[in-house]
Design a protein around this motif. Structure first.
Motif, PDB file in Angstrom:
ATOM      1  N   ARG A 170      25.386 103.251  70.658  1.00  0.00           N
ATOM      2  CA  ARG A 170      26.735 103.151  70.084  1.00  0.00           C
ATOM      3  C   ARG A 170      27.141 101.683  69.976  1.00  0.00           C
ATOM      4  NH1 ARG A 170      27.700 107.904  72.905  1.00  0.00           N
ATOM      5  NH2 ARG A 170      28.470 106.864  74.768  1.00  0.00           N
ATOM      6  N   ALA A 171      26.820 100.935  70.973  1.00  0.00           N
ATOM      7  CA  ALA A 171      27.176  99.513  70.947  1.00  0.00           C
ATOM      8  C   ALA A 171      26.409  98.791  69.846  1.00  0.00           C
ATOM      9  CB  ALA A 171      26.876  98.887  72.299  1.00  0.00           C
ATOM     10  N   ALA A 172      25.156  99.152  69.684  1.00  0.00           N
ATOM     11  CA  ALA A 172      24.325  98.493  68.671  1.00  0.00           C
ATOM     12  C   ALA A 172      24.857  98.759  67.274  1.00  0.00           C
ATOM     13  CB  ALA A 172      22.885  98.981  68.799  1.00  0.00           C
ATOM     14  N   ARG A 173      25.368  99.951  67.053  1.00  0.00           N
ATOM     15  CA  ARG A 173      25.814 100.299  65.704  1.00  0.00           C
ATOM     16  C   ARG A 173      27.016  99.489  65.235  1.00  0.00           C
ATOM     17  NH1 ARG A 173      24.222 105.491  63.274  1.00  0.00           N
ATOM     18  NH2 ARG A 173      22.685 106.396  64.642  1.00  0.00           N
ATOM     19  N   VAL A 174      27.833  99.025  66.180  1.00  0.00           N
ATOM     20  CA  VAL A 174      29.037  98.313  65.750  1.00  0.00           C
ATOM     21  C   VAL A 174      28.823  96.802  65.697  1.00  0.00           C
ATOM     22  CG1 VAL A 174      30.611 100.084  66.542  1.00  0.00           C
ATOM     23  CG2 VAL A 174      29.961  98.252  68.106  1.00  0.00           C
ATOM     24  N   GLN A 175      27.611  96.387  65.977  1.00  0.00           N
ATOM     25  CA  GLN A 175      27.346  94.955  65.888  1.00  0.00           C
ATOM     26  C   GLN A 175      27.429  94.483  64.435  1.00  0.00           C
ATOM     27  OE1 GLN A 175      23.505  94.370  67.555  1.00  0.00           O
ATOM     28  NE2 GLN A 175      24.260  94.214  69.657  1.00  0.00           N
ATOM     29  N   ALA A 176      27.826  93.248  64.312  1.00  0.00           N
ATOM     30  CA  ALA A 176      27.820  92.634  62.988  1.00  0.00           C
ATOM     31  C   ALA A 176      26.371  92.415  62.562  1.00  0.00           C
ATOM     32  CB  ALA A 176      28.555  91.312  63.041  1.00  0.00           C
ATOM     33  N   MET A 208      16.242 108.984  68.522  1.00  0.00           N
ATOM     34  CA  MET A 208      17.645 109.073  68.129  1.00  0.00           C
ATOM     35  C   MET A 208      17.769 109.668  66.727  1.00  0.00           C
ATOM     36  SD  MET A 208      20.474 106.019  67.859  1.00  0.00           S
ATOM     37  CE  MET A 208      19.855 105.250  66.385  1.00  0.00           C
ATOM     38  N   MET A 209      18.660 110.597  66.588  1.00  0.00           N
ATOM     39  CA  MET A 209      18.874 111.205  65.279  1.00  0.00           C
ATOM     40  C   MET A 209      19.486 110.177  64.321  1.00  0.00           C
ATOM     41  SD  MET A 209      18.807 113.982  63.400  1.00  0.00           S
ATOM     42  CE  MET A 209      18.822 115.520  64.298  1.00  0.00           C
ATOM     43  N   LYS A 210      18.899 110.108  63.116  1.00  0.00           N
ATOM     44  CA  LYS A 210      19.427 109.203  62.087  1.00  0.00           C
ATOM     45  C   LYS A 210      20.303 110.003  61.128  1.00  0.00           C
ATOM     46  CE  LYS A 210      16.700 105.623  63.187  1.00  0.00           C
ATOM     47  NZ  LYS A 210      17.206 104.341  63.662  1.00  0.00           N
ATOM     48  N   PHE A 211      21.335 109.346  60.629  1.00  0.00           N
ATOM     49  CA  PHE A 211      22.229 109.994  59.674  1.00  0.00           C
ATOM     50  C   PHE A 211      22.290 109.176  58.390  1.00  0.00           C
ATOM     51  CE2 PHE A 211      23.688 111.372  63.861  1.00  0.00           C
ATOM     52  CZ  PHE A 211      23.627 112.747  63.686  1.00  0.00           C
ATOM     53  N   GLY A 212      22.093 109.883  57.294  1.00  0.00           N
ATOM     54  CA  GLY A 212      22.120 109.203  56.013  1.00  0.00           C
ATOM     55  C   GLY A 212      22.990 109.943  55.007  1.00  0.00           C
ATOM     56  N   ILE A 213      23.277 109.275  53.924  1.00  0.00           N
ATOM     57  CA  ILE A 213      23.949 109.938  52.803  1.00  0.00           C
ATOM     58  C   ILE A 213      22.983 109.904  51.620  1.00  0.00           C
ATOM     59  CG2 ILE A 213      26.278 109.515  53.611  1.00  0.00           C
ATOM     60  CD1 ILE A 213      26.463 107.110  51.794  1.00  0.00           C
ATOM     61  N   PHE A 214      23.124 110.880  50.746  1.00  0.00           N
ATOM     62  CA  PHE A 214      22.095 111.129  49.733  1.00  0.00           C
ATOM     63  C   PHE A 214      22.789 111.383  48.396  1.00  0.00           C
ATOM     64  CE2 PHE A 214      18.915 113.555  47.462  1.00  0.00           C
ATOM     65  CZ  PHE A 214      17.691 113.121  47.964  1.00  0.00           C
ATOM     66  N   GLU A 273      33.549 111.600  65.385  1.00  0.00           N
ATOM     67  CA  GLU A 273      33.462 112.725  66.318  1.00  0.00           C
ATOM     68  C   GLU A 273      32.048 113.275  66.501  1.00  0.00           C
ATOM     69  OE1 GLU A 273      36.005 113.807  68.062  1.00  0.00           O
ATOM     70  OE2 GLU A 273      37.408 112.402  67.131  1.00  0.00           O
ATOM     71  N   VAL A 274      31.205 113.113  65.501  1.00  0.00           N
ATOM     72  CA  VAL A 274      29.900 113.782  65.555  1.00  0.00           C
ATOM     73  C   VAL A 274      28.772 112.793  65.886  1.00  0.00           C
ATOM     74  CG1 VAL A 274      28.234 115.185  64.293  1.00  0.00           C
ATOM     75  CG2 VAL A 274      30.694 115.545  63.938  1.00  0.00           C
ATOM     76  N   ILE A 275      28.694 111.727  65.134  1.00  0.00           N
ATOM     77  CA  ILE A 275      27.558 110.798  65.326  1.00  0.00           C
ATOM     78  C   ILE A 275      27.450 110.323  66.783  1.00  0.00           C
ATOM     79  CG2 ILE A 275      26.648 108.521  64.735  1.00  0.00           C
ATOM     80  CD1 ILE A 275      27.462 108.987  61.851  1.00  0.00           C
ATOM     81  N   PRO A 276      28.570 109.979  67.435  1.00  0.00           N
ATOM     82  CA  PRO A 276      28.437 109.484  68.824  1.00  0.00           C
ATOM     83  C   PRO A 276      27.809 110.497  69.778  1.00  0.00           C
ATOM     84  CG  PRO A 276      30.596 108.911  67.938  1.00  0.00           C
ATOM     85  CD  PRO A 276      29.969 109.846  66.950  1.00  0.00           C
ATOM     86  N   GLN A 277      27.893 111.763  69.442  1.00  0.00           N
ATOM     87  CA  GLN A 277      27.293 112.782  70.304  1.00  0.00           C
ATOM     88  C   GLN A 277      25.766 112.703  70.311  1.00  0.00           C
ATOM     89  OE1 GLN A 277      29.356 114.675  72.140  1.00  0.00           O
ATOM     90  NE2 GLN A 277      30.980 113.476  71.151  1.00  0.00           N
ATOM     91  N   PHE A 278      25.226 111.964  69.380  1.00  0.00           N
ATOM     92  CA  PHE A 278      23.766 111.864  69.269  1.00  0.00           C
ATOM     93  C   PHE A 278      23.271 110.453  69.596  1.00  0.00           C
ATOM     94  CE2 PHE A 278      25.214 115.414  66.829  1.00  0.00           C
ATOM     95  CZ  PHE A 278      24.300 116.404  67.144  1.00  0.00           C
ATOM     96  N   GLN A 279      24.133 109.700  70.272  1.00  0.00           N
ATOM     97  CA  GLN A 279      23.766 108.322  70.606  1.00  0.00           C
ATOM     98  C   GLN A 279      23.962 108.074  72.097  1.00  0.00           C
ATOM     99  OE1 GLN A 279      26.709 106.457  68.167  1.00  0.00           O
ATOM    100  NE2 GLN A 279      25.235 105.973  66.565  1.00  0.00           N
ATOM    101  N   THR A 280      23.163 107.161  72.600  1.00  0.00           N
ATOM    102  CA  THR A 280      23.404 106.666  73.946  1.00  0.00           C
ATOM    103  C   THR A 280      24.470 105.577  73.858  1.00  0.00           C
ATOM    104  OG1 THR A 280      21.768 104.926  73.739  1.00  0.00           O
ATOM    105  CG2 THR A 280      20.986 107.069  74.533  1.00  0.00           C
ATOM    106  N   ALA A 281      24.938 105.154  74.998  1.00  0.00           N
ATOM    107  CA  ALA A 281      25.949 104.097  75.006  1.00  0.00           C
ATOM    108  C   ALA A 281      25.409 102.817  74.361  1.00  0.00           C
ATOM    109  CB  ALA A 281      26.381 103.818  76.449  1.00  0.00           C
ATOM    110  N   ASP A 282      24.154 102.525  74.641  1.00  0.00           N
ATOM    111  CA  ASP A 282      23.558 101.319  74.045  1.00  0.00           C
ATOM    112  C   ASP A 282      23.479 101.437  72.528  1.00  0.00           C
ATOM    113  OD1 ASP A 282      23.288 100.199  76.487  1.00  0.00           O
ATOM    114  OD2 ASP A 282      21.132 100.644  76.694  1.00  0.00           O
TER     115      ASP A 282
END
Lengths: 402, 257
Positions: free
Chosen positions: A372-378, A1-7, A361-370
């Motif tokens: 995406r669900a994991a990312r919004v977990q607390a 899975m592609m990771k996205f960071g800020i620098f 709009e962009v990050i979800p294009q590089f994620q599976t449904a699982d």
């Protein structure tokens, strides 16, 4: 899975003022909080000294401690510690990093570097001939300090009698380690040591693909300096995302140009000090080469032609950015870290809007449904930790033991 | 981004004249070259550069000296005092002062490439364990170019303990020379090409530096960064680009051939 960071370089506009310094730091902290909420994976912060305008970030561990305290899940990238003893003693690096890993509940990534400017090395009276050697030694001793209760060392550039370097980091066996890759060839140094490749200079797709392929080939047979191999390849990019491509370009491209120009104005070691240890001009040289390779017609000595703006820059509308990131993915990059601003050229609200649009709009294009669900977990919290008197109080995140 | 703040009119006083841009390169054979970088104090940072150039941090001076065996101007020695800068995004130096040991070299350097050369005594001596460089006034020159001020040396430096490097380890940065040209007052971009056969790095000390004699009293090379000596051939190609000294390179660059 592609990771996205800020620098963050934490570049500050002239004229310098206490207010401008404050604004740059606090805008960045707000961006980190928003990026954390939006599901970005990393926030990376450099260590630079004396680099007026370009980077006012000599104490990244302080900035990242604030990030850790103000966020829940984003990983904090100490990227990178300058592994030059005149600037940092390796014992202090190991101690500070371990403390930051504890404070962040096990979210630290540790990058290593050796500095490419005379401005910095000269300011600390460091010998440019030695930095590759000291970097190598730091990379080897730091993970041992984190894992060995009785660590001593007699090396070429560093020695210490046996001590228990404490505290140990929260992550077990230790945080992932990286090398910042500015000049071509450093990715091979990373691969041979089992360290992640943290690209901090621009390279065109073809060049990145060639380097990445060779990195993966070598890292597969590496002799890791740490307790495990970190075989990720991240690259650096700019981000300004807007629904209207023209507006994205109107705000984003001047930011890229200003950042590239401020980079070109650094006093690189190779220019000041002839040495085998610095064979290229760092970021500026890489940008120049990429430009020349991209169009093949730019005279190398034409002063009116700006360096940089290599292909694959993350400026544009969401569809353009998805296509661009697909290309990075295709050449083997596993993560992209974005510079969001330079010299505060883009108003803070628009930086935040850009982050939100990208995350939506962009990050979800590089994620599976699982995913995406994991990312919004607390943030996950687990078992209570007992104090010495037996009373239960604080909770420990699940990531404590990997 | 910071830019130079020197008054172009004041810098132009005494600037060389290039009556016509040449089309041929000049080849210097059997050159002993000395290159020294020293940090300057902060007051010199913007004040010595025209607005079209950008200083670096920290401000630095790049000194270049040649002892030339063969050239179209005959054998000669020369020294160039330059301030490290950027033209646009490019690494460059701004030539503040230059000195050469023969009138032919002075004339060639001034009229073909815009170096602000003056006739002086220049002695670059290479020993088995080091190098010495002396630049001193040599009296009135034949072409009327001004000569160093005062009775003392304009420059004295010594360097010891040569440490061999590979020939690719030494980087040369082009020079921007302010000159009156057919296009007007311009920064003339001179990119020398070096073919070294031997390069050594040394520990150097500046024993004397008369900034006023080099035309810029603010220069104070107080911290030597590096010094190298090379045996090389040098080509000075014909000028390809000139820049308006009052404008950033992106706006003020003209291609002359």
């Amino acid at each position: 899975m592609m990771k996205f960071g800020i620098f963050y370089e934490l570049s500050v506009p002239r004229p310098f003022s206490r207010a401008n310094e404050w604004l740059t730091y606090h805008n960045a902290l707000e961006q980190c909080r928003v990026a954390d909420e939006l599901g970005f994976d990393h926030v990376w912060t450099v260590e630079h000294h004396f680099l007026e305008e370009y980077s006012h970030c000599p104490a990244p561990e302080v900035f990242l401690t604030a990030v850790a305290a103000q966020t829940q899940r984003i990983r904090v990238g100490h990227g990178a510690v300058v592994c030059v003893p005149e600037m940092n003693n390796p014992i202090r690096v190991a101690e500070r990093a371990a403390a930051l890993d504890i404070i962040s509940n096990g979210r630290l990534e540790l990058g290593t570097a050796r500095s490419s400017t005379w401005t910095e090395l000269g300011g600390f009276c460091a010998d440019p001939d030695d930095t590759k050697k000291t970097w190598d030694e730091f990379c080897r001793v730091i993970p041992q300090m984190w894992t060995d209760d009785d660590f001593g060392w007699e090396g070429a550039r560093f020695e210490m009698p046996a001590r228990n370097v404490i505290p140990k980091p929260f992550q077990e066996p230790h945080p992932p380690m990286w090398v910042t890759v500015t000049t071509p060839g450093t990715e091979l140094d990373a691969a041979e040591r089992g360290l992640g490749c943290l690209g901090v200079s621009a390279a065109p797709f073809a060049e990145q693909e060639r380097r990445t392929k060779e990195y993966y080939r070598r890292v597969a047979n590496c002799d890791p300096v740490g307790s495990f191999v970190n075989d990720q390849v991240h690259t650096l990019n700019f981000l300004y995302c807007h629904e209207d491509y023209r507006q994205a370009a109107a705000l984003g491209l001047p930011m890229v140009g200003a950042f590239s120009m401020s980079n070109a104005h650094l006093y690189f070691t190779r220019e000041a000090y002839p040495t085998r240890a610095y064979q290229t001009l760092g970021n500026a040289g890489a940008a120049l080469r990429s430009r020349g390779t991209a169009n093949g017609s730019t005279p190398a000595d034409d002063p009116s032609v700006a360096k940089g703006l290599p292909e694959g820059v993350g400026i544009g509308d969401p569809d353009h950015l998805v296509r661009t990131i697909r290309k990075w993915e295709d050449v083997g990059v596993t993560g992209i870290n974005f510079l969001l601003n330079a010299m505060e050229m883009i108003p803070q609200q628009q930086v935040l809007d850009s982050l939100r649009l990208f995350a939506t709009e962009v990050i979800p294009q590089f994620q599976t449904a699982d995913e995406r669900a994991a990312r919004v977990q607390a943030p996950t919290t687990v078992p209570e930790v007992s104090s010495p008197d037996g009373s239960a109080h604080s909770t420990m995140p699940a990531g404590a033991s990997r | 981004m910071i830019s130079g703040t020197a008054a172009v009119d004041e810098l132009a006083a005494g600037a060389p004249e290039i009556a016509a841009f040449g089309t041929e390169s000049v080849r210097l054979g059997g050159v002993t070259g000395l290159s020294l970088v020293a940090e300057l104090r902060r007051p010199a940072r913007e004040a010595v550069l025209p607005p079209g150039l950008h200083p670096i941090v920290p401000p630095a001076m790049s000194l270049l000296a040649w002892d030339v065996s063969e050239s179209p101007w005959g054998a000669f020695s020369a020294a160039f005092v330059r301030v490290v800068c950027r033209s646009g995004a490019r690494a460059r130096t701004f030539c503040v002062g230059a000195a050469a040991s023969t009138d032919d070299a002075v004339a060639g350097l001034r009229s073909q490439f815009g170096f602000p050369a003056q006739r002086t005594h220049v002695a670059l001596r290479r020993h088995y364990d080091g190098v010495d460089l002396t630049v001193a006034p040599a009296g009135e020159s034949d072409n009327g170019a001004s000569v160093g001020h005062g009775a003392g040396p304009m420059l004295e430096l010594s360097a010891l303990d040569p440490d061999p490097l590979s020939v690719g380890d030494l980087q040369h940065v082009g020079s921007m020379n302010l000159a009156h040209t057919p296009l007007g007052l311009r920064l003339v971009q001179v990119e020398t090409h070096h073919e070294p056969s031997r390069v050594e790095r040394l520990a150097a000390r500046i024993d004397a530096f008369d900034a006023a004699a080099w035309g810029q009293p603010l220069l104070d090379p107080y911290w030597v960064v590096s010094c190298s000596v090379s045996l090389e051939d040098v080509e000075i190609p014909a000028i390809r680009f000139v820049c308006d000294p009052a404008l950033p390179a992106a706006e003020g660059t003209e291609r002359v051939q």
